[in-house]
Motif scaffolding. Structure first.
Motif, PDB file in Angstrom:
ATOM      1  N   GLY A  95       0.974  -1.179  -0.092  1.00  0.00           N
ATOM      2  CA  GLY A  95       0.101   0.080   0.114  1.00  0.00           C
ATOM      3  C   GLY A  95       1.003   1.539   0.120  1.00  0.00           C
ATOM      4  N   TRP A  96       2.127   1.147   0.074  1.00  0.00           N
ATOM      5  CA  TRP A  96       2.750   2.462   0.196  1.00  0.00           C
ATOM      6  C   TRP A  96       3.256   2.845  -1.265  1.00  0.00           C
ATOM      7  N   GLU A  97       3.167   4.141  -1.586  1.00  0.00           N
ATOM      8  CA  GLU A  97       3.508   4.833  -2.610  1.00  0.00           C
ATOM      9  C   GLU A  97       4.624   5.720  -2.635  1.00  0.00           C
ATOM     10  N   ILE A  98       5.193   6.086  -3.658  1.00  0.00           N
ATOM     11  CA  ILE A  98       6.346   7.320  -3.587  1.00  0.00           C
ATOM     12  C   ILE A  98       5.914   8.547  -4.406  1.00  0.00           C
ATOM     13  N   VAL A  99       6.222   9.802  -3.912  1.00  0.00           N
ATOM     14  CA  VAL A  99       6.026  10.995  -4.355  1.00  0.00           C
ATOM     15  C   VAL A  99       7.400  11.638  -4.390  1.00  0.00           C
ATOM     16  N   GLU A 100       7.843  11.771  -5.834  1.00  0.00           N
ATOM     17  CA  GLU A 100       9.348  12.289  -5.698  1.00  0.00           C
ATOM     18  C   GLU A 100       9.258  13.671  -5.362  1.00  0.00           C
ATOM     19  N   GLU A 101      10.542  14.078  -4.690  1.00  0.00           N
ATOM     20  CA  GLU A 101      10.804  15.648  -4.375  1.00  0.00           C
ATOM     21  C   GLU A 101      11.422  16.038  -5.789  1.00  0.00           C
ATOM     22  N   ALA A 102      10.869  17.357  -6.033  1.00  0.00           N
ATOM     23  CA  ALA A 102      11.404  17.973  -7.041  1.00  0.00           C
ATOM     24  C   ALA A 102      13.072  18.343  -6.972  1.00  0.00           C
ATOM     25  N   ALA A 103      13.820  17.906  -7.927  1.00  0.00           N
ATOM     26  CA  ALA A 103      15.421  18.222  -7.862  1.00  0.00           C
ATOM     27  C   ALA A 103      15.517  19.760  -7.774  1.00  0.00           C
ATOM     28  N   SER A 104      16.685  19.867  -6.992  1.00  0.00           N
ATOM     29  CA  SER A 104      17.033  21.209  -7.083  1.00  0.00           C
ATOM     30  C   SER A 104      18.706  21.089  -6.797  1.00  0.00           C
ATOM     31  N   ASP A 105      19.211  22.372  -7.381  1.00  0.00           N
ATOM     32  CA  ASP A 105      20.804  22.603  -7.061  1.00  0.00           C
ATOM     33  C   ASP A 105      21.065  23.585  -6.269  1.00  0.00           C
ATOM     34  N   PRO A 106      21.626  22.815  -4.886  1.00  0.00           N
ATOM     35  CA  PRO A 106      22.066  23.861  -3.950  1.00  0.00           C
ATOM     36  C   PRO A 106      23.228  24.645  -4.295  1.00  0.00           C
ATOM     37  N   LEU A 107      23.993  24.408  -5.180  1.00  0.00           N
ATOM     38  CA  LEU A 107      25.378  24.957  -5.491  1.00  0.00           C
ATOM     39  C   LEU A 107      24.759  26.335  -6.294  1.00  0.00           C
ATOM     40  N   THR A 108      23.624  26.550  -6.462  1.00  0.00           N
ATOM     41  CA  THR A 108      23.280  27.854  -7.189  1.00  0.00           C
ATOM     42  C   THR A 108      22.882  28.694  -6.114  1.00  0.00           C
ATOM     43  N   ASP A 109      22.798  28.307  -4.773  1.00  0.00           N
ATOM     44  CA  ASP A 109      22.403  29.337  -3.725  1.00  0.00           C
ATOM     45  C   ASP A 109      23.664  29.431  -3.082  1.00  0.00           C
ATOM     46  N   PRO A 110      24.044  30.679  -3.033  1.00  0.00           N
ATOM     47  CA  PRO A 110      25.675  30.999  -2.309  1.00  0.00           C
ATOM     48  C   PRO A 110      25.484  30.708  -0.924  1.00  0.00           C
ATOM     49  N   ASP A 111      24.612  30.917  -0.016  1.00  0.00           N
ATOM     50  CA  ASP A 111      24.371  30.693   1.223  1.00  0.00           C
ATOM     51  C   ASP A 111      24.772  29.302   1.611  1.00  0.00           C
ATOM     52  N   LEU A 112      23.901  28.333   1.004  1.00  0.00           N
ATOM     53  CA  LEU A 112      24.073  26.820   1.016  1.00  0.00           C
ATOM     54  C   LEU A 112      25.253  26.456   0.631  1.00  0.00           C
ATOM     55  N   ARG A 113      25.852  26.880  -0.269  1.00  0.00           N
ATOM     56  CA  ARG A 113      27.299  26.542  -0.770  1.00  0.00           C
ATOM     57  C   ARG A 113      28.372  26.917   0.173  1.00  0.00           C
ATOM     58  N   LYS A 114      27.931  28.030   0.720  1.00  0.00           N
ATOM     59  CA  LYS A 114      29.112  28.614   1.965  1.00  0.00           C
ATOM     60  C   LYS A 114      29.010  27.501   3.216  1.00  0.00           C
TER      61      LYS A 114
END
Length: 208
Positions: A95-114
């Motif tokens: 009965g379990w199904e999967i909903v995928e999370e939309a992909a994102s690139d943290p390298l495009t965010d300067p704060d996350l990259r730092k």
């Protein structure tokens, strides 16, 4: 979107709503299910799972992997490689199904990259039975090194979540149960308990 360059700012970023589009469907028999496809039912309603984070005192969050031997090398895979660590829905039972999370690139965010974030991935495991629906969300954050992952773990308190670090990976698991006519209840379904251990076992198997 600009933020102060500090760990507190990174925490605030994590507190934003999830990016994935999850829709709640009420079936003709009154049962509830979640899906990533709004065309799956005529009455699909967008449902947002939000994160409730607090800043922690340094001693409040212990490293869940303290004392454990770390891998010989940190994770260096891509977003696609990271997705390969997630267990399949069938591993949780029927009965379990999967909903995928939309992909994102943290390298495009300067704060996350730092802050040392290099790639992330998330997957929502959903199940509906009768008027009750459950969602468990596993996220894996890959950092530049284990020190950056440890700093992030130490700085966060996530009520009703599970948090585990392994080398430069930080894994989080959270859940919610929704019942028609009742307020959402935070908590991880027992079937979802193996998600973090299974993901780490997949990584260990790839290192052999």
């Amino acid at each position: 979107m600009r933020r102060a360059v500090c760990l507190a700012a990174w925490v605030l970023l994590l507190a934003q709503p999830l990016r994935a589009e999850i829709y709640r469907c009420v079936q003709p028999d009154g049962s509830v299910r979640f899906t990533g496809d709004p065309s799956a039912c005529s009455n699909a309603e967008r449902h947002v799972l939000e994160r409730a984070l607090q800043r922690a005192a340094p001693a409040a969050q212990a490293d869940a992997s303290a004392g454990a031997a770390e891998p010989a090398a940190p994770w260096r895979g891509s977003h696609t490689d990271l997705l390969g660590l997630f267990p399949v829905a069938a591993s949780l039972g029927a009965g379990w199904e999967i909903v995928e999370e939309a992909a994102s690139d943290p390298l495009t965010d300067p704060d996350l990259r730092k802050q040392g974030v290099r790639t992330t991935a998330a997957r929502h495991y959903t199940r509906g039975h009768g008027r009750v629906a459950q969602v468990c969300t596993l996220e894996i954050w890959a950092f530049e090194d284990s020190e950056a992952a440890a700093r992030a773990q130490t700085a966060l308190v996530l009520p009703d979540w599970r948090l585990q670090r392994e080398a430069n990976l930080l894994l989080t698991l959270r859940g919610v149960t929704l019942d028609l006519g009742r307020a959402p209840r935070n908590g991880i379904a027992s079937e979802c308990d193996p998600l973090i251990p299974s993901a780490l076992a997949r990584w260990a198997a790839r290192r052999r």
